[in-house]
Structure formats: C-alpha cells, structure tokens
Design a protein around this motif. Structure first.
Motif, PDB file in Angstrom:
ATOM      1  N   SER A 100       0.847  -1.188   0.000  1.00 16.41           N
ATOM      2  CA  SER A 100       0.000   0.000   0.000  1.00 16.41           C
ATOM      3  C   SER A 100       0.880   1.235   0.000  1.00 16.41           C
ATOM      4  O   SER A 100       2.049   1.180   0.377  1.00 16.41           O
ATOM      5  CB  SER A 100      -0.909   0.019   1.234  1.00 16.41           C
ATOM      6  N   ARG A 101       0.297   2.361  -0.390  1.00 15.97           N
ATOM      7  CA  ARG A 101       1.049   3.608  -0.461  1.00 15.97           C
ATOM      8  C   ARG A 101       0.072   4.758  -0.288  1.00 15.97           C
ATOM      9  O   ARG A 101      -1.031   4.731  -0.821  1.00 15.97           O
ATOM     10  CB  ARG A 101       1.755   3.694  -1.823  1.00 15.97           C
ATOM     11  N   VAL A 102       0.458   5.769   0.484  1.00 11.85           N
ATOM     12  CA  VAL A 102      -0.392   6.937   0.689  1.00 11.85           C
ATOM     13  C   VAL A 102       0.398   8.196   0.369  1.00 11.85           C
ATOM     14  O   VAL A 102       1.613   8.237   0.540  1.00 11.85           O
ATOM     15  CB  VAL A 102      -0.919   7.023   2.144  1.00 11.85           C
ATOM     16  N   PRO A 103      -0.295   9.257  -0.107  1.00 12.27           N
ATOM     17  CA  PRO A 103       0.381  10.537  -0.299  1.00 12.27           C
ATOM     18  C   PRO A 103       0.725  11.141   1.055  1.00 12.27           C
ATOM     19  O   PRO A 103       0.009  10.931   2.036  1.00 12.27           O
ATOM     20  CB  PRO A 103      -0.651  11.382  -1.047  1.00 12.27           C
ATOM     21  N   LEU A 104       1.813  11.881   1.115  1.00 17.84           N
ATOM     22  CA  LEU A 104       2.282  12.448   2.375  1.00 17.84           C
ATOM     23  C   LEU A 104       2.347  13.966   2.301  1.00 17.84           C
ATOM     24  O   LEU A 104       2.757  14.528   1.290  1.00 17.84           O
ATOM     25  CB  LEU A 104       3.677  11.911   2.707  1.00 17.84           C
ATOM     26  N   ASP A 105       1.940  14.610   3.411  1.00 21.15           N
ATOM     27  CA  ASP A 105       2.093  16.057   3.489  1.00 21.15           C
ATOM     28  C   ASP A 105       3.337  16.388   4.305  1.00 21.15           C
ATOM     29  O   ASP A 105       4.092  15.505   4.716  1.00 21.15           O
ATOM     30  CB  ASP A 105       0.835  16.709   4.068  1.00 21.15           C
ATOM     31  N   ASP A 106       3.554  17.678   4.548  1.00 17.25           N
ATOM     32  CA  ASP A 106       4.772  18.102   5.236  1.00 17.25           C
ATOM     33  C   ASP A 106       4.869  17.535   6.649  1.00 17.25           C
ATOM     34  O   ASP A 106       5.965  17.180   7.112  1.00 17.25           O
ATOM     35  CB  ASP A 106       4.840  19.627   5.295  1.00 17.25           C
ATOM     36  N   ALA A 107       3.733  17.450   7.345  1.00 18.09           N
ATOM     37  CA  ALA A 107       3.755  16.937   8.711  1.00 18.09           C
ATOM     38  C   ALA A 107       4.164  15.470   8.736  1.00 18.09           C
ATOM     39  O   ALA A 107       4.952  15.043   9.592  1.00 18.09           O
ATOM     40  CB  ALA A 107       2.379  17.111   9.358  1.00 18.09           C
ATOM     41  N   GLN A 108       3.648  14.691   7.817  1.00 15.31           N
ATOM     42  CA  GLN A 108       3.994  13.274   7.766  1.00 15.31           C
ATOM     43  C   GLN A 108       5.469  13.072   7.406  1.00 15.31           C
ATOM     44  O   GLN A 108       6.140  12.219   7.992  1.00 15.31           O
ATOM     45  CB  GLN A 108       3.102  12.561   6.746  1.00 15.31           C
ATOM     46  N   VAL A 109       5.967  13.834   6.456  1.00 16.21           N
ATOM     47  CA  VAL A 109       7.369  13.718   6.077  1.00 16.21           C
ATOM     48  C   VAL A 109       8.263  14.115   7.251  1.00 16.21           C
ATOM     49  O   VAL A 109       9.285  13.464   7.525  1.00 16.21           O
ATOM     50  CB  VAL A 109       7.676  14.582   4.837  1.00 16.21           C
ATOM     51  N   ALA A 110       7.888  15.176   7.970  1.00 20.14           N
ATOM     52  CA  ALA A 110       8.671  15.594   9.135  1.00 20.14           C
ATOM     53  C   ALA A 110       8.709  14.495  10.184  1.00 20.14           C
ATOM     54  O   ALA A 110       9.748  14.239  10.808  1.00 20.14           O
ATOM     55  CB  ALA A 110       8.084  16.873   9.726  1.00 20.14           C
ATOM     56  N   ASN A 111       7.601  13.810  10.380  1.00 19.06           N
ATOM     57  CA  ASN A 111       7.576  12.718  11.354  1.00 19.06           C
ATOM     58  C   ASN A 111       8.400  11.530  10.877  1.00 19.06           C
ATOM     59  O   ASN A 111       9.066  10.864  11.678  1.00 19.06           O
ATOM     60  CB  ASN A 111       6.134  12.304  11.624  1.00 19.06           C
ATOM     61  N   ALA A 112       8.370  11.248   9.582  1.00 14.45           N
ATOM     62  CA  ALA A 112       9.223  10.183   9.041  1.00 14.45           C
ATOM     63  C   ALA A 112      10.692  10.522   9.268  1.00 14.45           C
ATOM     64  O   ALA A 112      11.492   9.662   9.658  1.00 14.45           O
ATOM     65  CB  ALA A 112       8.950   9.986   7.555  1.00 14.45           C
ATOM     66  N   LYS A 113      11.061  11.784   9.057  1.00 12.63           N
ATOM     67  CA  LYS A 113      12.441  12.204   9.279  1.00 12.63           C
ATOM     68  C   LYS A 113      12.826  12.060  10.747  1.00 12.63           C
ATOM     69  O   LYS A 113      13.974  11.699  11.064  1.00 12.63           O
ATOM     70  CB  LYS A 113      12.624  13.649   8.826  1.00 12.63           C
ATOM     71  N   ALA A 114      11.883  12.354  11.648  1.00 10.82           N
ATOM     72  CA  ALA A 114      12.169  12.206  13.080  1.00 10.82           C
ATOM     73  C   ALA A 114      12.432  10.750  13.430  1.00 10.82           C
ATOM     74  O   ALA A 114      13.333  10.438  14.221  1.00 10.82           O
ATOM     75  CB  ALA A 114      10.996  12.750  13.900  1.00 10.82           C
ATOM     76  N   ILE A 115      11.662   9.851  12.846  1.00 10.57           N
ATOM     77  CA  ILE A 115      11.864   8.419  13.088  1.00 10.57           C
ATOM     78  C   ILE A 115      13.228   7.988  12.557  1.00 10.57           C
ATOM     79  O   ILE A 115      13.973   7.261  13.218  1.00 10.57           O
ATOM     80  CB  ILE A 115      10.732   7.603  12.437  1.00 10.57           C
ATOM     81  N   ILE A 116      13.558   8.437  11.355  1.00  9.65           N
ATOM     82  CA  ILE A 116      14.839   8.073  10.747  1.00  9.65           C
ATOM     83  C   ILE A 116      16.000   8.606  11.584  1.00  9.65           C
ATOM     84  O   ILE A 116      17.007   7.909  11.794  1.00  9.65           O
ATOM     85  CB  ILE A 116      14.897   8.598   9.304  1.00  9.65           C
ATOM     86  N   ALA A 117      15.869   9.833  12.082  1.00  3.77           N
ATOM     87  CA  ALA A 117      16.935  10.411  12.902  1.00  3.77           C
ATOM     88  C   ALA A 117      17.157   9.596  14.167  1.00  3.77           C
ATOM     89  O   ALA A 117      18.302   9.354  14.582  1.00  3.77           O
ATOM     90  CB  ALA A 117      16.596  11.858  13.254  1.00  3.77           C
TER      91      ALA A 117
END
Length: 230
Positions: A100-117
């Motif tokens: 599955s795949r969903v479109p991401l907004d800025d908030a979601q991308v920021a949270n993904a970056k936080a997880i990666i960090a």
C-alpha cells in the motif's frame, strides 16, 4: 482478501511535536500494548475500522485526495544517490505481499524524518528505520495522534499508538516523536535476532498488535522514505 489501506489525513498538524486530538473516530488499525519481548501469534488481517477511521476524523473522502506524485508518495527512484542505503540494506528479506502507499504532506514527512533520525541515534540503522516508519504508517499514517476521545484505542497515542498504561511513557512523552521513536527502537533492540526477521514479525514483537499482518504492506513506501531521507 487483504484490505486496501489507502485513506489519508490532510495536513492538520504542522508542528511534529503537536499531537492531533480527534474525537468521535473509529479506532485506528493496530494496538501498541507495550515493549514486548515475545511475538503474538499472527492470526488475522487488518480490520475494517482502520479504513474509515481517518476519513471520519477529517470529513474527507477518496474524491478529495490530492494528486499522487513521487514527492508526496515517497516513490522509489531509478538510481540510488551516493551515500544512500541500497535496496538490499533496506529490504533484505524481500517484500511480504501486496503493498500500500499513501500521499504524504509536510507533517507526515517531518515525522518520518524524526523516526529516521532516532534510528541513527539508537544504532538500529537503515533496516530499523524501515521497520519504524512502516510501523508508524500502519499505526497512525505518520501523524502524531493525540487521544481520540471516546473512540480511542484504549489509551493509545502518538506516531506508534503507544499506551501509557503499558509502560511506554506519559501521554506527553509518547506524543513527542523523538521520544516515541526512541522507545520503539529500544524495544526493537531487545528482540532477539530482529535484523533477521521479516518486517511483520519484528514490528509485531514490539507492538503486539491485534492486526499483525498490517505492517508488511508499508515496507516499500517506508524503504523509499528511508532511502530518500537517510
């Protein structure tokens, strides 16, 4: 038949440290009970309530979805940029079933970056980051959710739907993306041989979800996000 989790939340959280609080919403798929050390049996597919929960929360429908692009979907690129992890590092065991795949907004991308960090800081590496991002995609669609009122999944909150009553931390802690991610990864590191497990098994051992098969469907998008933002 595997259910299609393609609903999405709009950009209603601009600050990744601010949890979303939405009353009157059906429970999101997956329960994070606590830092477990033994996987629960894999017995069922994702439940129907998760499909409608996000739409009910925001009043949105499929017809109002934004255009999907590589930038918003975390789509794979043809070439791996220098210094970025390879597909073999990110998905060493292959994909489990349909994705599955969903479109991401800025908030979601920021949270993904936080997880990666936090994956980098805790030493779980690229593979751990993929497991973390995929888990959050399933649990909250990468939104830092606050308490959902009367329809909350017990007391689950945050990116990973962790529960204060199960020892994950206070509501303030588990709705801090850095703390929540660190707690997830520290629990993951306590899982024997987690690097050699399929994503579903690794995530389920930590989350002890009632719907363990749901995590696998997000592995490709999670891997794409980690590759882009590592």
């Amino acid at each position: 038949m595997k259910l299609d989790f393609t609903r999405w939340l709009p950009a209603i959280a601009q600050d990744r440290r601010t949890a979303l609080s939405i009353a009157g919403v059906a429970a999101l798929g997956g329960l994070a009970f606590g830092p477990a050390a033994v996987a629960a049996p894999l017995t069922t597919a994702p439940h129907e309530g998760a499909r409608a929960a996000i739409d009910l929360a925001t009043g949105k429908s499929r017809e109002s979805r934004p255009a999907e692009s590589g930038l918003t979907m975390g789509s794979p690129t043809a070439d791996v940029p220098a210094g970025k992890p390879s597909t073999e590092d990110l998905v060493p065991h292959g994909l489990e079933g349909a994705q599955s795949r969903v479109p991401l907004d800025d908030a979601q991308v920021a949270n993904a970056k936080a997880i990666i960090a936090e994956a980098k800081r805790t030493g779980v590496g690229e593979r751990g980051a993929v497991i973390g991002v995929a888990t959050s995609l399933q649990e909250s669609k990468l939104y830092n959710l606050g308490h959902l009122g009367a329809y909350n999944d017990h007391d689950s909150q945050g990116l990973f739907q962790q529960r204060p009553s199960s020892g994950w931390g206070t509501p303030e802690q588990i709705t801090d993306p850095e703390y929540a991610s660190r707690a997830f990864f520290e629990a993951l590191k306590n899982v024997p041989g987690w690097r050699d497990l399929p994503l579903t098994a690794a995530a389920q051992t930590v989350q002890v979800s009632a719907y363990p098969y749901a995590y696998a469907q997000w592995e490709q998008q999670a891997a794409d996000l980690v590759q882009q933002h590592w």
